[in-house]
Design a protein around this motif. Structure first.
Motif, mmCIF file in Angstrom:
data_model
loop_
_atom_site.group_PDB
_atom_site.id
_atom_site.type_symbol
_atom_site.label_atom_id
_atom_site.label_comp_id
_atom_site.label_asym_id
_atom_site.label_seq_id
_atom_site.Cartn_x
_atom_site.Cartn_y
_atom_site.Cartn_z
ATOM 1 N N TRP A 130 0.801 -1.111 0.076
ATOM 2 C CA TRP A 130 0.091 -0.037 0.249
ATOM 3 C C TRP A 130 0.850 1.326 -0.079
ATOM 4 O O TRP A 130 0.413 2.264 -0.479
ATOM 5 C CB TRP A 130 -0.978 0.046 1.264
ATOM 6 N N GLY A 131 2.079 1.057 0.538
ATOM 7 C CA GLY A 131 2.991 2.313 0.599
ATOM 8 C C GLY A 131 3.404 2.828 -0.872
ATOM 9 O O GLY A 131 3.546 3.952 -0.787
ATOM 10 N N PHE A 132 3.400 1.899 -1.752
ATOM 11 C CA PHE A 132 3.551 2.546 -2.929
ATOM 12 C C PHE A 132 2.728 3.293 -3.498
ATOM 13 O O PHE A 132 2.821 4.064 -4.594
ATOM 14 C CB PHE A 132 4.101 1.262 -3.985
ATOM 15 N N VAL A 133 1.225 2.863 -3.448
ATOM 16 C CA VAL A 133 0.112 3.584 -3.834
ATOM 17 C C VAL A 133 -0.040 4.698 -3.166
ATOM 18 O O VAL A 133 -0.207 5.903 -3.583
ATOM 19 C CB VAL A 133 -1.021 2.671 -3.306
ATOM 20 N N ASP A 134 0.014 5.111 -1.731
ATOM 21 C CA ASP A 134 -0.003 6.295 -0.936
ATOM 22 C C ASP A 134 1.399 6.971 -0.894
ATOM 23 O O ASP A 134 1.088 8.296 -0.377
ATOM 24 C CB ASP A 134 -0.612 6.057 0.332
ATOM 25 N N GLY A 135 2.260 6.582 -1.538
ATOM 26 C CA GLY A 135 3.415 7.382 -1.389
ATOM 27 C C GLY A 135 4.472 7.275 -0.060
ATOM 28 O O GLY A 135 5.565 7.836 -0.244
ATOM 29 N N ALA A 136 3.860 6.455 0.908
ATOM 30 C CA ALA A 136 4.650 6.424 2.210
ATOM 31 C C ALA A 136 6.015 5.532 1.769
ATOM 32 O O ALA A 136 7.117 5.839 2.366
ATOM 33 C CB ALA A 136 3.810 5.457 3.235
ATOM 34 N N GLN B 17 9.009 5.362 -0.497
ATOM 35 C CA GLN B 17 9.539 6.460 -1.521
ATOM 36 C C GLN B 17 10.699 5.836 -2.172
ATOM 37 O O GLN B 17 11.511 4.880 -1.661
ATOM 38 C CB GLN B 17 10.035 7.690 -0.855
ATOM 39 N N GLN B 18 10.741 6.038 -3.481
ATOM 40 C CA GLN B 18 12.090 5.963 -4.307
ATOM 41 C C GLN B 18 13.305 5.957 -3.577
ATOM 42 O O GLN B 18 13.579 7.168 -3.507
ATOM 43 C CB GLN B 18 11.967 6.074 -5.663
ATOM 44 N N MET C 186 18.144 0.307 -4.303
ATOM 45 C CA MET C 186 17.398 0.894 -5.599
ATOM 46 C C MET C 186 16.901 -0.338 -6.447
ATOM 47 O O MET C 186 15.845 -0.438 -6.734
ATOM 48 C CB MET C 186 18.397 1.690 -6.530
ATOM 49 N N GLU C 187 17.649 -1.649 -6.576
ATOM 50 C CA GLU C 187 17.344 -2.531 -7.381
ATOM 51 C C GLU C 187 16.263 -3.332 -6.517
ATOM 52 O O GLU C 187 15.268 -3.734 -7.318
ATOM 53 C CB GLU C 187 18.428 -3.664 -7.465
ATOM 54 N N VAL D 202 10.273 -4.766 -6.148
ATOM 55 C CA VAL D 202 9.075 -4.832 -5.465
ATOM 56 C C VAL D 202 7.906 -3.955 -6.175
ATOM 57 O O VAL D 202 6.859 -4.284 -6.129
ATOM 58 C CB VAL D 202 9.067 -4.522 -3.900
ATOM 59 N N GLN D 203 8.381 -2.686 -6.537
ATOM 60 C CA GLN D 203 7.381 -1.742 -7.083
ATOM 61 C C GLN D 203 6.911 -2.248 -8.275
ATOM 62 O O GLN D 203 5.851 -2.205 -8.593
ATOM 63 C CB GLN D 203 8.121 -0.405 -7.157
ATOM 64 N N SER D 204 7.661 -2.828 -9.244
ATOM 65 C CA SER D 204 7.155 -3.332 -10.503
ATOM 66 C C SER D 204 6.300 -4.567 -10.235
ATOM 67 O O SER D 204 5.623 -4.759 -11.245
ATOM 68 C CB SER D 204 8.641 -3.770 -11.344
#
Length: 77
Positions: free
Chosen positions: A36-42, A44-45, A53-54, A59-61
């Protein structure tokens, strides 16, 4: 793994009139998968070139693929 490509995130199918039910089911499922943190921005990259980074991209992809599998009709995010 529950995050594998092609796995269904929720059994609730989005049909327009059931948006609230679908959104709640998606949020619950993504929270259970710690995405859910990827959706709400919690979540962060990390900084480019950082050690994390990798893993972040992986996980994001995977999360994007799972979400797209739910309702994109073969279109990429």
């Amino acid at each position: 793994s529950s995050d594998s490509e092609g796995n269904v995130i929720t059994q609730v199918q989005l049909r327009g009139e059931n948006y609230d039910e679908w959104a709640s089911a998606m949020k619950t499922s993504l929270r259970a998968r710690q995405k859910w943190g990827f959706v709400d921005g919690a979540i962060q990259q990390p900084k480019e070139g950082s050690f994390e980074m990798e893993d972040w991209w992986t996980v994001q992809s995977t999360g994007k693929i799972n979400i797209c599998d739910e309702f994109c009709d073969g279109k990429n995010l």
